[in-house]
Design a protein around this motif. Structure first.
Motif, PDB file in Angstrom:
ATOM      1  N   GLU A  62      -3.070   2.353   0.374  1.00 50.09           N
ATOM      2  CA  GLU A  62      -3.043   3.603   1.165  1.00 50.09           C
ATOM      3  C   GLU A  62      -3.579   3.381   2.587  1.00 50.09           C
ATOM      4  O   GLU A  62      -3.346   4.199   3.482  1.00 50.09           O
ATOM      5  N   ALA A  63      -4.266   2.252   2.827  1.00 50.45           N
ATOM      6  CA  ALA A  63      -4.844   1.974   4.151  1.00 50.45           C
ATOM      7  C   ALA A  63      -3.840   1.304   5.092  1.00 50.45           C
ATOM      8  O   ALA A  63      -4.112   1.149   6.293  1.00 50.45           O
ATOM      9  N   VAL A  64      -2.689   0.897   4.575  1.00 53.90           N
ATOM     10  CA  VAL A  64      -1.691   0.200   5.404  1.00 53.90           C
ATOM     11  C   VAL A  64      -1.135   1.155   6.458  1.00 53.90           C
ATOM     12  O   VAL A  64      -0.745   2.281   6.156  1.00 53.90           O
ATOM     13  N   GLU A  65      -1.101   0.675   7.718  1.00 49.24           N
ATOM     14  CA  GLU A  65      -0.566   1.479   8.825  1.00 49.24           C
ATOM     15  C   GLU A  65       0.406   0.631   9.634  1.00 49.24           C
ATOM     16  O   GLU A  65       0.123  -0.521   9.949  1.00 49.24           O
ATOM     17  N   GLY A  66       1.565   1.211   9.961  1.00 49.12           N
ATOM     18  CA  GLY A  66       2.501   0.534  10.844  1.00 49.12           C
ATOM     19  C   GLY A  66       3.327  -0.554  10.172  1.00 49.12           C
ATOM     20  O   GLY A  66       4.019  -1.316  10.840  1.00 49.12           O
ATOM     21  N   SER A  67       3.254  -0.658   8.855  1.00 53.20           N
ATOM     22  CA  SER A  67       4.084  -1.601   8.093  1.00 53.20           C
ATOM     23  C   SER A  67       4.725  -0.872   6.922  1.00 53.20           C
ATOM     24  O   SER A  67       4.218   0.163   6.481  1.00 53.20           O
ATOM     25  N   LEU A  68       5.823  -1.426   6.435  1.00 53.91           N
ATOM     26  CA  LEU A  68       6.452  -0.923   5.217  1.00 53.91           C
ATOM     27  C   LEU A  68       5.921  -1.735   4.045  1.00 53.91           C
ATOM     28  O   LEU A  68       5.795  -2.964   4.126  1.00 53.91           O
ATOM     29  N   VAL A  69       5.588  -1.052   2.958  1.00 55.83           N
ATOM     30  CA  VAL A  69       5.097  -1.718   1.750  1.00 55.83           C
ATOM     31  C   VAL A  69       6.201  -1.657   0.702  1.00 55.83           C
ATOM     32  O   VAL A  69       6.587  -0.578   0.266  1.00 55.83           O
ATOM     33  N   PHE A  70       6.726  -2.819   0.323  1.00 60.87           N
ATOM     34  CA  PHE A  70       7.737  -2.874  -0.731  1.00 60.87           C
ATOM     35  C   PHE A  70       7.140  -3.535  -1.967  1.00 60.87           C
ATOM     36  O   PHE A  70       6.695  -4.674  -1.921  1.00 60.87           O
ATOM     37  N   HIS A  71       7.139  -2.774  -3.069  1.00 62.90           N
ATOM     38  CA  HIS A  71       6.608  -3.294  -4.330  1.00 62.90           C
ATOM     39  C   HIS A  71       7.640  -4.221  -4.971  1.00 62.90           C
ATOM     40  O   HIS A  71       8.831  -3.937  -4.964  1.00 62.90           O
ATOM     41  N   ALA A  72       7.169  -5.324  -5.532  1.00 59.44           N
ATOM     42  CA  ALA A  72       8.048  -6.262  -6.234  1.00 59.44           C
ATOM     43  C   ALA A  72       7.643  -6.312  -7.705  1.00 59.44           C
ATOM     44  O   ALA A  72       8.303  -5.733  -8.557  1.00 59.44           O
ATOM     45  N   GLY A  73       6.503  -6.971  -7.994  1.00 55.22           N
ATOM     46  CA  GLY A  73       6.020  -7.031  -9.381  1.00 55.22           C
ATOM     47  C   GLY A  73       4.822  -6.130  -9.567  1.00 55.22           C
ATOM     48  O   GLY A  73       3.674  -6.580  -9.565  1.00 55.22           O
ATOM     49  N   THR A  74       5.071  -4.822  -9.699  1.00 59.55           N
ATOM     50  CA  THR A  74       3.981  -3.857  -9.911  1.00 59.55           C
ATOM     51  C   THR A  74       4.389  -2.852 -10.984  1.00 59.55           C
ATOM     52  O   THR A  74       5.573  -2.668 -11.262  1.00 59.55           O
ATOM     53  N   LYS A  75       3.374  -2.188 -11.550  1.00 59.34           N
ATOM     54  CA  LYS A  75       3.655  -1.046 -12.431  1.00 59.34           C
ATOM     55  C   LYS A  75       2.462  -0.095 -12.406  1.00 59.34           C
ATOM     56  O   LYS A  75       1.375  -0.449 -11.930  1.00 59.34           O
ATOM     57  N   ASN A  76       2.689   1.116 -12.878  1.00 59.16           N
ATOM     58  CA  ASN A  76       1.622   2.106 -12.986  1.00 59.16           C
ATOM     59  C   ASN A  76       0.965   1.987 -14.357  1.00 59.16           C
ATOM     60  O   ASN A  76       1.659   1.905 -15.372  1.00 59.16           O
ATOM     61  N   GLU A  77      -0.369   1.996 -14.358  1.00 60.67           N
ATOM     62  CA  GLU A  77      -1.105   1.898 -15.620  1.00 60.67           C
ATOM     63  C   GLU A  77      -2.414   2.682 -15.474  1.00 60.67           C
ATOM     64  O   GLU A  77      -3.220   2.381 -14.586  1.00 60.67           O
ATOM     65  N   ASP A  78      -2.602   3.685 -16.298  1.00 62.54           N
ATOM     66  CA  ASP A  78      -3.839   4.496 -16.259  1.00 62.54           C
ATOM     67  C   ASP A  78      -4.130   5.016 -14.846  1.00 62.54           C
ATOM     68  O   ASP A  78      -5.247   4.865 -14.326  1.00 62.54           O
ATOM     69  N   LYS A 102      -3.368   3.840 -12.083  1.00 59.99           N
ATOM     70  CA  LYS A 102      -3.611   2.773 -11.111  1.00 59.99           C
ATOM     71  C   LYS A 102      -2.322   1.982 -10.922  1.00 59.99           C
ATOM     72  O   LYS A 102      -1.452   1.970 -11.810  1.00 59.99           O
ATOM     73  N   VAL A 103      -2.222   1.299  -9.775  1.00 64.46           N
ATOM     74  CA  VAL A 103      -1.118   0.361  -9.560  1.00 64.46           C
ATOM     75  C   VAL A 103      -1.646  -1.032  -9.887  1.00 64.46           C
ATOM     76  O   VAL A 103      -2.677  -1.459  -9.352  1.00 64.46           O
ATOM     77  N   VAL A 104      -0.960  -1.732 -10.798  1.00 65.41           N
ATOM     78  CA  VAL A 104      -1.415  -3.066 -11.206  1.00 65.41           C
ATOM     79  C   VAL A 104      -0.297  -4.089 -11.034  1.00 65.41           C
ATOM     80  O   VAL A 104       0.887  -3.741 -10.955  1.00 65.41           O
ATOM     81  N   THR A 105      -0.694  -5.369 -10.983  1.00 69.17           N
ATOM     82  CA  THR A 105       0.296  -6.438 -10.837  1.00 69.17           C
ATOM     83  C   THR A 105       1.102  -6.576 -12.123  1.00 69.17           C
ATOM     84  O   THR A 105       0.579  -6.410 -13.216  1.00 69.17           O
TER      85      THR A 105
END
Length: 425
Positions: free
Chosen positions: A358-374, A376-379
């Motif tokens: 959430e602190a990223v500014e001025g860049s695009l964040v593209f998720h590759a190997g992630t999932k939602n768990e409890d 939270k976002v986890v690898t």
């Protein structure tokens, strides 16, 4: 329109992000997707190669178009499955049918195609376990390094580049008789080694006309200075500085036009992306390989540079009216840096919490190997997140990406700190 994107990586998150810019989108679904696509679209947990499950989703959610991200569903015939089904045949699939997907699904087929249509490529021969001895003889005619390619899909790991002739012979035997890459290496292509610098050019075609997308260069090795094991890609840059108008004109005249014409001559109705892996050999383009989908992480720098409505372009592909669609590209540099799990591309752990996104500014964040768990976002994979930034120069764009990477954290995080090193000297 309701759209379904098949796949779960950074490429599919980039597709999802780009498609949502279109005013024509009603609902967007991604199967199976990841934590990033889950934030902006609806994930559906199915395997993209389970075509009956895909059909169920398409009918349940009134899907109007299917965009195929990875190669496996295309090579296994998802487009043909749709065309042969009464309930699905009117729904366009963006991606070639099985005959066109052979360009990636069989290295031997693609080399024969290039030879037949006079497309510049390295000299080669193909061998099976029955012709192993002839393979040894062919290796003797080449200068090192020796290039061995498994004919079929091997998850990006089926290419070996070896300096020693005895090692090359041993690996050839390992691939053909001991099935080092399973059925993928039942046939092996041996190629001469091309010395130059690699890049990729991407084409979107409706089978008749085409649009040339921005060029890109990715970085495959895990270690800085392009050392260590091959990966799915540690970062990418677009455009490629040395791919100037003169070079790209050669690519279009010698590679793109003969490829699209060759598909037509061979009766292959190809609708989708053609990824052309090239080697710039002293200013001349040679084809290393074709892929029948967009690359990853190249998609994460190519799509953000496209100004046009991607869904409009896809409609042009589906209806063979692509030549009527407007197409423009942002005149800026895009860079992406991939954050990977510790240990990748060998053994690594999943389930590590990712913080700081959430602190990223001025860049695009593209998720590759992630999932939602409890909550939270986890690898959930080897390659975890791609951070894409724009700049007037490569250095400026990379600076933004690296500044934002410093805000992101997960256990054993790893990334290359030298993306673009060979282009910024």
């Amino acid at each position: 329109m309701n759209i379904l994107v098949l796949g779960s990586g950074g490429r599919e998150h980039a597709f999802t992000h780009k498609l949502l810019e279109s005013k024509k989108i009603d609902k967007l679904y991604v199967a199976p997707g990841n934590a990033g696509t889950n934030e902006i679209a609806t994930n559906i947990a199915i395997n993209p190669t389970d075509f009956e499950a895909v059909k169920k989703i398409v009918l349940e959610h009134n899907i109007n178009m299917v965009v195929v991200g990875p190669e496996a569903p295309l090579v296994e015939g998802v487009h043909d499955f749709f065309l042969s089904d009464e309930e699905l045949k009117s729904i366009p699939v963006i991606g070639p049918k099985k005959d066109g997907a052979l360009l990636e699904g069989s290295k031997d087929f693609s080399k024969q195609f290039m030879e037949k249509h006079n497309i510049p490529t390295a000299k080669y021969q193909s061998f099976t376990s029955e012709t192993l001895e002839e393979g040894y003889v062919f290796l003797e005619t080449l200068n090192p390094p020796f290039v061995l390619k498994a004919d079929g899909l091997a998850a990006g790991k089926g290419v070996l580049i070896l300096e020693d002739i005895q090692e090359a012979k041993a690996e050839l035997k390992e691939m053909l008789t001991n099935q080092k890459f399973g059925a993928a290496s039942a046939t092996v292509v041996i190629e001469e080694f091309l010395k130059g610098i690699e890049l990729s050019v991407f084409v979107l075609t409706d089978g008749k006309s085409y649009k040339v997308l921005p060029s890109a260069k990715d970085y495959k090795r895990i270690g800085e200075g392009d050392t260590g094991l091959n990966t799915g890609g540690m970062g990418a840059i677009s455009p490629v500085p040395f791919a100037d108008n003169d070079f790209l004109t050669k690519v279009e005249d010698r590679v793109i036009k003969p490829t699209i014409d060759g598909l037509q001559k061979d009766g292959i109705d190809y609708r989708g992306f053609v990824f052309i892996g090239l080697m710039n050999v002293a200013g001349d383009p040679f084809v290393i390989e074709y892929n029948v989908r967009m690359g990853d992480p190249e998609t994460e720098v190519v799509l953000p540079r496209i100004e046009s409505d991607l869904l409009e372009l896809f409609e042009g592909v589906a209806t063979q009216t692509l030549s009527d669609k407007s197409f423009s590209v942002i005149d800026k540099t895009a860079t992406t840096v991939m954050l990977v799990s510790g240990g990748y591309p060998e053994a690594y752990e999943k389930g590590k919490e990712i913080t700081g996104l959430e602190a990223v500014e001025g860049s695009l964040v593209f998720h590759a190997g992630t999932k939602n768990e409890d909550n939270k976002v986890v690898t959930n994979g080897g390659r975890v997140i791609a951070i894409t930034s724009f700049g007037e120069t490569i250095e400026e764009a990379l600076k933004t990406s690296y500044n934002n990477i410093n805000k992101i954290s997960f256990d054993k995080i790893n990334y290359r700190k030298d993306i673009g090193f060979d282009l910024t000297k």
